[in-house]
Design a protein around this motif. Sequence first.
Motif, short mmCIF file in Angstrom:
data_model
loop_
_atom_site.label_atom_id
_atom_site.label_comp_id
_atom_site.label_asym_id
_atom_site.label_seq_id
_atom_site.Cartn_x
_atom_site.Cartn_y
_atom_site.Cartn_z
N GLN A 122 -3.30 4.40 -8.33
CA GLN A 122 -4.27 4.69 -7.28
C GLN A 122 -4.29 3.61 -6.22
OE1 GLN A 122 -7.94 5.26 -9.33
NE2 GLN A 122 -7.47 7.37 -9.90
N ASN A 123 -4.06 2.36 -6.58
CA ASN A 123 -4.08 1.26 -5.61
C ASN A 123 -2.81 1.20 -4.78
OD1 ASN A 123 -6.58 0.53 -6.53
ND2 ASN A 123 -5.79 -1.00 -7.96
N ARG A 124 -1.78 1.90 -5.18
CA ARG A 124 -0.52 1.87 -4.47
C ARG A 124 -0.62 2.70 -3.19
NH1 ARG A 124 4.23 3.23 -8.36
NH2 ARG A 124 2.87 5.01 -8.55
N GLU A 125 -0.05 2.17 -2.11
CA GLU A 125 -0.05 2.88 -0.84
C GLU A 125 1.03 3.94 -0.88
OE1 GLU A 125 0.25 1.86 3.94
OE2 GLU A 125 0.88 0.39 2.45
N SER A 126 0.73 5.13 -0.35
CA SER A 126 1.71 6.20 -0.39
C SER A 126 2.83 5.93 0.61
CB SER A 126 1.06 7.56 -0.10
OG SER A 126 0.73 7.64 1.27
N VAL A 127 3.96 6.53 0.37
CA VAL A 127 5.13 6.32 1.22
C VAL A 127 4.88 6.91 2.60
CG1 VAL A 127 7.57 6.86 1.48
CG2 VAL A 127 6.68 6.28 -0.75
N ARG A 128 4.18 8.04 2.67
CA ARG A 128 3.90 8.66 3.97
C ARG A 128 2.99 7.79 4.82
NH1 ARG A 128 3.12 15.10 2.87
NH2 ARG A 128 5.26 15.47 2.26
N ASP A 129 1.96 7.20 4.18
CA ASP A 129 1.07 6.32 4.94
C ASP A 129 1.83 5.11 5.45
OD1 ASP A 129 -1.00 8.03 4.46
OD2 ASP A 129 -1.77 6.87 2.74
N ARG A 130 2.67 4.54 4.62
CA ARG A 130 3.46 3.38 5.02
C ARG A 130 4.41 3.74 6.17
NH1 ARG A 130 6.77 1.02 0.34
NH2 ARG A 130 4.77 1.37 -0.66
#
Length: 158
Positions: A122-130
């Motif tokens: 859950q704490n990991r940033e998604s690839v699309r957001d990045r």
Amino acid sequence: MQEEVTQKSIALVIRTSKLTADVLKKAMIAYLNHRKHKKSLQHGKISVRKLMGKDQGANTMEITENNIKSFERVAKKYNVDFAVKKDKTVDPPKYVVFFKGRDADVIAMAFKEFVHVNEKKQNRESVRDRLNRYKELWTQNMNRERAREKTKNRGQSL
């Protein structure tokens, strides 16, 4: 192709003075009984009825997460026999996990690892957001380059 054939074949070693159909039949029955007994020793997800039929009583734990598959992976890693039932009476469905009483410490450890893995996901940033963030940074950088080109002097001034 060769690997598929070797995985599907078995080797029986029989010590006999005369190989007859009856001896081969008895050997195959003994092998199948061995396989059936070996399957019952597997750990992981089983039905509630089989779990209750084992030597000790069962304890329960409620899980509200929808990530039951990741819990199953962790529980199999710790060789825990468990059964999962979905409680449909509540609006967000809850899952009740049944496990053997002697596995209480092991299931607590498995549940702790399960919670840790889910928090990490859950704490990991998604690839699309990045990707969107880097795209915005790139467009801002391109606008800065264009602005710098406009302010350059293109000739000699007197």
